[in-house]
Design a protein around this motif. Structure first.
Motif, mmCIF file in Angstrom:
data_model
loop_
_atom_site.group_PDB
_atom_site.id
_atom_site.type_symbol
_atom_site.label_atom_id
_atom_site.label_comp_id
_atom_site.label_asym_id
_atom_site.label_seq_id
_atom_site.Cartn_x
_atom_site.Cartn_y
_atom_site.Cartn_z
ATOM 1 N N VAL A 200 65.576 55.285 74.915
ATOM 2 C CA VAL A 200 66.237 56.140 73.920
ATOM 3 C C VAL A 200 65.539 56.037 72.569
ATOM 4 O O VAL A 200 65.288 57.053 71.896
ATOM 5 N N LEU A 201 65.204 54.826 72.155
ATOM 6 C CA LEU A 201 64.500 54.659 70.881
ATOM 7 C C LEU A 201 63.149 55.369 70.897
ATOM 8 O O LEU A 201 62.754 56.004 69.913
ATOM 9 N N GLN A 202 62.449 55.266 72.012
ATOM 10 C CA GLN A 202 61.160 55.963 72.137
ATOM 11 C C GLN A 202 61.346 57.474 72.026
ATOM 12 O O GLN A 202 60.568 58.158 71.356
ATOM 13 N N ASP A 203 62.380 57.993 72.692
ATOM 14 C CA ASP A 203 62.635 59.435 72.638
ATOM 15 C C ASP A 203 62.949 59.898 71.215
ATOM 16 O O ASP A 203 62.461 60.949 70.771
ATOM 17 N N LEU A 204 63.784 59.123 70.506
ATOM 18 C CA LEU A 204 64.136 59.499 69.130
ATOM 19 C C LEU A 204 62.921 59.440 68.214
ATOM 20 O O LEU A 204 62.782 60.265 67.303
ATOM 21 N N ARG A 205 62.037 58.489 68.469
ATOM 22 C CA ARG A 205 60.794 58.416 67.697
ATOM 23 C C ARG A 205 59.924 59.645 67.966
ATOM 24 O O ARG A 205 59.401 60.274 67.037
ATOM 25 N N LYS A 206 59.755 59.978 69.251
ATOM 26 C CA LYS A 206 58.903 61.104 69.624
ATOM 27 C C LYS A 206 59.409 62.418 69.036
ATOM 28 O O LYS A 206 58.622 63.307 68.707
ATOM 29 N N LEU A 209 62.875 61.808 64.707
ATOM 30 C CA LEU A 209 64.185 61.605 64.089
ATOM 31 C C LEU A 209 64.295 60.259 63.388
ATOM 32 O O LEU A 209 65.103 60.106 62.464
ATOM 33 N N LEU A 210 63.520 59.276 63.829
ATOM 34 C CA LEU A 210 63.581 57.966 63.184
ATOM 35 C C LEU A 210 62.294 57.202 63.441
ATOM 36 O O LEU A 210 61.521 57.545 64.342
ATOM 37 N N THR A 211 62.093 56.181 62.639
ATOM 38 C CA THR A 211 61.047 55.201 62.897
ATOM 39 C C THR A 211 61.690 53.827 62.896
ATOM 40 O O THR A 211 62.690 53.597 62.194
ATOM 41 N N VAL A 212 61.144 52.938 63.709
ATOM 42 C CA VAL A 212 61.611 51.560 63.766
ATOM 43 C C VAL A 212 60.395 50.658 63.641
ATOM 44 O O VAL A 212 59.470 50.737 64.450
ATOM 45 N N ASN A 213 60.405 49.825 62.615
ATOM 46 C CA ASN A 213 59.316 48.886 62.395
ATOM 47 C C ASN A 213 59.924 47.499 62.250
ATOM 48 O O ASN A 213 60.473 47.158 61.206
#
Length: 242
Positions: A200-206, A209-213
């Protein structure tokens, strides 16, 4: 450490309640015992009988229940200024664990002092009661999140909610916030597997919609995330008129 502790509490209370000068002074006079805890330490355990309430000044904590076969469900996440075990004033036995998610600065307020404050300052008692009701409203929304939303909508709803709660107490920056949480812990918040969390996090990044670092979550398209989650902020009651 008394001033930072009461400052955190007042920042949270005055975000959605109206307190006068005497109310604020009474809160500032509370006897609060300071303590620091590392991440993932139990503050109060299921079955204990606490004699004080825990005020979160820095960091994140969570409530959780564990089944007899060792499966954990995270029930709520708590931000600075909140008193996650305020119900222990009236419910004598803890029915869940209260745990640090990150290293935390905590203040412990004796029940007797809180009861006296409630008797002497009805406006403060009303504010604390309102905070308890808001906490219950958030619980209800988490139930809907886990029970009825898709995994992607769950994640979006969780992140938007947390952003808004942190924003209200001045803990966001440039559309983002810091949350040192593992994918295992996210899975326990959302009721999905760690593999699903990662996907899900990968999909939202693609989708942009968001970035996670590491521990930093940056919400690039908050409106789109809100639409994806079906997010209605009313349940947060972040204004005294709501």
């Amino acid at each position: 450490m008394m001033a930072p502790l009461t400052t955190a509490l007042l920042t949270k209370l005055t975000a959605s309640n109206v307190l006068d000068g005497e109310d604020i002074q009474a809160i500032q006079r509370l006897p609060i015992r300071f303590r620091e805890l590392d991440a993932r330490q139990i503050i109060v355990a299921d079955g204990e009988r606490p004699a004080e309430c825990c005020l979160l000044a820095e960091g994140f904590t969570f409530r959780s229940k564990t089944t007899f076969d060792g499966l954990r469900q995270i029930l709520s996440l708590h931000v600075p200024g909140e008193i996650p075990d305020l119900q222990s004033l009236h419910l004598k036995v803890m029915d869940h664990d209260l745990v640090t998610l990150t290293p935390c600065e905590l203040g412990f307020i004796p029940h007797d002092a809180l009861r006296q404050l409630n008797r002497e300052r009805p406006n403060v008692a009303s504010a604390l009661w309102r905070e308890t009701l808001i906490d219950a409203a958030i619980f209800r929304e988490w139930i809907v999140n886990v029970g009825r939303r898709s995994a992607t909508a769950r994640m979006a709803h969780f992140l938007i909610e947390l952003f808004r709660r942190l924003e209200a107490v001045g803990r966001t920056r440039d559309g983002g916030f810091e949350l040192p949480i593992t994918q295992v812990e996210l899975a326990d918040c959302l009721g999905i597997s760690t593999v699903h969390v990662n996907r899900v996090l990968q999909d939202l990044r693609k989708e942009g919609l968001l970035t996670v670092n590491r521990a930093n979550f940056h919400l690039l398209e908050r409106k789109k995330l809100e639409q994806l989650a079906g997010f209605d902020p009313t349940y947060l009651h972040q204004h005294p008129d709501l």
